[in-house]
Design an enzyme around this catalytic site. Structure first.
Site, PDB file in Angstrom:
ATOM      1  N   GLY A 127       8.672   5.992  10.879  1.00 41.08           N
ATOM      2  CA  GLY A 127       8.319   6.170  12.280  1.00 41.08           C
ATOM      3  C   GLY A 127       7.568   4.929  12.719  1.00 41.08           C
ATOM      4  N   ALA A 128       6.618   5.093  13.626  1.00 43.00           N
ATOM      5  CA  ALA A 128       5.887   3.939  14.167  1.00 43.00           C
ATOM      6  C   ALA A 128       5.180   3.146  13.069  1.00 43.00           C
ATOM      7  CB  ALA A 128       4.892   4.401  15.223  1.00 43.00           C
ATOM      8  N   LYS A 147     -11.961   6.662   7.010  1.00 43.76           N
ATOM      9  CA  LYS A 147     -10.807   6.741   7.929  1.00 43.76           C
ATOM     10  C   LYS A 147     -10.757   8.083   8.636  1.00 43.76           C
ATOM     11  CE  LYS A 147      -6.959   5.506   9.935  1.00 43.76           C
ATOM     12  NZ  LYS A 147      -5.957   6.428  10.069  1.00 43.76           N
TER      13      LYS A 147
END
Length: 190
Positions: free
Chosen positions: A11-12, A186
């Protein structure tokens, strides 16, 4: 020595980082689902704050078995697809293959280690603002730093090599000794 990469879940995130590696001359194979036809016919375009690039003929595949064994499997799909790890990743492995997960969340490295052995597993965290706008079109609007760490604690040399390879592809990358701590950082950043 150049390595063969398989981007699983393109995907991206997978298209952006895999595309950067391929544009830098690395041997990158993309495992695609819905975007396969579009990217095979029209290539990959990345519009990026760090410089646009285009891959006219990226190596795209529909099945992991078509790709065959590679040196680095880079998992970039959503963690909701982790139930498919075994069926997708096994055909990509040889004795020395490492698996790098660039997925959000906790537990991804642990599950990969349980299935494939901790010595194979590296974790990565992407601090990036990115969208896939259409098949073969990715828009990168900010960030992009990647933090890489060794889940099993046995791949220090490979970790350093991957950090250097990512940096050579124009990706701001740093290696960390404590992957678990980096994963929590994160999570808070998200």
């Amino acid at each position: 020595m150049s390595k063969k990469y398989a981007i699983v879940g393109a995907g991206a995130v997978g298209l952006y980082y895999g595309g950067r590696l391929a544009a830098a001359g690395e041997d990158v194979r993309f495992l695609l689902r819905s975007d396969y036809e579009g990217i095979r016919e029209r290539g990959l375009t990345v519009e990026s704050v760090d410089g646009d690039f285009r891959l006219e003929k990226p190596q795209v595949f529909r099945e992991a078995g078509e790709i065959g064994p590679v040196d680095v499997v880079v998992v970039t799909w959503k963690a909701t697809a982790n139930g498919h790890y075994e069926e997708v990743i096994w055909p990509l492995l040889h004795e020395g293959t490492c698996i790098l997960t660039l997925q959000n969340g906790l537990g991804n490295t642990e599950l990969l280690a349980e299935l494939f052995g901790a010595r194979r597993v590296l974790g990565g965290l992407c601090f990036v603002c990115i969208n896939r706008l259409a098949p073969g079109l990715v828009k990168h609007t900010g960030g992009g730093m990647v933090t890489l760490g060794d889940h099993g604690g046995e791949q220090g040399a490979l970790l350093a090599e991957l950090v250097a390879t990512f940096q050579g592809a124009g990706i701001v990358t740093k290696g960390v000794e404590n992957l678990g701590h980096a994963q929590w950082v994160k999570l808070v950043w998200n």
